[in-house]
Design an enzyme around this catalytic site. Structure first.
Site, PDB file in Angstrom:
ATOM      1  N   GLU A 111       0.832  -1.209   0.000  1.00  0.00           N
ATOM      2  CA  GLU A 111       0.000   0.000   0.000  1.00  0.00           C
ATOM      3  C   GLU A 111       0.869   1.263   0.000  1.00  0.00           C
ATOM      4  O   GLU A 111       0.514   2.265  -0.630  1.00  0.00           O
ATOM      5  CB  GLU A 111      -0.943  -0.026   1.198  1.00  0.00           C
ATOM      6  N   GLU A 131      -3.442 -10.045   3.828  1.00  0.00           N
ATOM      7  CA  GLU A 131      -4.347  -9.718   4.933  1.00  0.00           C
ATOM      8  C   GLU A 131      -5.477 -10.720   5.083  1.00  0.00           C
ATOM      9  O   GLU A 131      -5.950 -10.989   6.200  1.00  0.00           O
ATOM     10  CB  GLU A 131      -4.927  -8.308   4.737  1.00  0.00           C
TER      11      GLU A 131
END
Length: 260
Positions: A111, A131
Site C-alpha cells: 500500500e 491480509e
C-alpha cells in the site's frame, strides 16, 4: 524522529529508508514518524522529489507489524498525519515520490508502494496482499489496486493473498522497471535527479489534477482546469516558470525552473 527511519537529502532529492529489522514492518509509532517526515518533505520548498526504500536486501516492507498488534497496537489506531506509512492519506503532496522496492513488499508495504508515483524493483522483489489470511482487510489496496491493474488480477490478489513475482507485477503495470539489486538505488537516484531538474509547479498541477480525476468525470476536471479552480493550476498559470518555459522554447535553450 525515529530510530527506525533513516533520511538524507542531497540538493532537492530526499531519501527515506525504513530500517526496522527484521522485516521493516510498521507499528503505530513508526507510522506516525513517517507521516511527520513526509509532511516536512511536502512543506519544504527546497525539496523537489522523494525516494522511499527499505533497509537490507530481503524486505522492502512487510506492512503492519502483527507482533506490535498482538502487544496492543490497535489496527484502527492513530497512524499519524499521513495515515498508514505516512504517505497514503497525506493531503496535498504535490511532489513526485519514487518507491524503490528491494525485496518482499506485502500488505501495508504494498500500500505504501502504491502511494508513490513511480515504482522500481529488484529482480527478486515479490508482492502480495496476505491480509485475507490474518482475518483483516487490505483497506487502501482494496481502493487503489483495482484502479491500477486489471480488476480480476487485483481481486485475485485481494481474495487469495497469492504472491506475484516482480516480472508479473511489471507485466500488469504496477512496477515501472525491474533492475538487478546492485542497480536499484543508482537508478532511483537517476530518476530523482531527472525529476529534480523538472518544473516543480507543473508536477504539482499534474498531481492535483490526477487526484481529482480519480473521482470525477473528464469534463468536470477539464472545466476546473480551464477556470483555474485548482490552486496548483492557478499558481502555475500566473508563474514566472510558465513564462520561462515559453521563452526557453522560443530561444531553443534549457529552461531554468525557479518554482515560482
Amino acid at each position: 524522529m525515529s530510530d527506525h527511519i533513516r533520511t538524507r537529502h542531497d540538493g532537492g532529492v530526499f531519501e527515506v529508508v525504513i530500517d526496522r529489522p527484521r522485516a521493516n514492518a510498521i507499528d503505530l509509532a513508526t507510522s506516525r514518524a513517517l507521516g511527520l517526515i513526509f509532511r516536512d518533505f511536502r512543506d519544504d520548498p527546497t525539496l523537489r522529489v522523494a525516494i522511499v526504500s527499505g533497509a537490507g536486501e530481503k524486505f522492502f516492507c512487510a506492512g503492519w507489524d502483527l507482533k506490535a498488534a498482538a502487544s496492543g497496537d490497535a489496527v484502527d489506531g492513530d497512524y499519524g498525519v499521513g495515515g498508514f506509512g505516512g504517505l497514503q492519506e497525506l493531503r496535498d503532496l504535490n511532489k513526485p515520490v519514487i518507491c524503490a522496492v528491494n525485496g518482499i513488499c506485502c500488505g501495508g508495504g504494498l500500500e505504501i508502494a502504491l502511494s508513490a508515483d513511480l515504482i522500481i524493483a529488484t529482480e527478486h522483489a515479490t508482492f502480495a496482499l496476505p491480509e485475507i489470511r490474518s482475518g483483516t482487510v487490505a483497506d487502501a489496496a482494496s481502493i487503489k489496486l483495482p484502479k491500477r491493474i486489471p480488476y480480476h488480477i487485483a481481486m485475485d490478489m485481494l481474495l487469495t493473498g497469492r504472491w506475484l513475482d516482480v516480472h508479473e507485477a511489471h507485466r500488469w503495470g504496477f512496477v515501472n522497471e525491474v533492475l538487478p539489486a546492485d542497480r536499484l538505488m543508482e537508478r532511483a537516484w537517476e530518476l530523482a535527479r531527472l525529476l529534480e531538474s523538472g518544473p516543480p509547479l507543473v508536477y504539482a498541477a499534474i498531481k492535483e489534477i490526477v487526484r481529482e480525476a480519480e473521482g470525477s468525470t473528464f469534463q468536470t476536471v477539464m472545466n476546473k482546469i480551464t477556470k483555474r479552480q485548482f490552486a496548483t493550476v492557478d499558481r502555475l498559470y500566473s508563474s514566472e516558470d510558465q513564462l520561462e518555459g515559453a521563452r526557453a522554447f522560443a530561444e531553443k535553450r534549457s529552461p531554468i525552473w525557479k518554482g515560482k
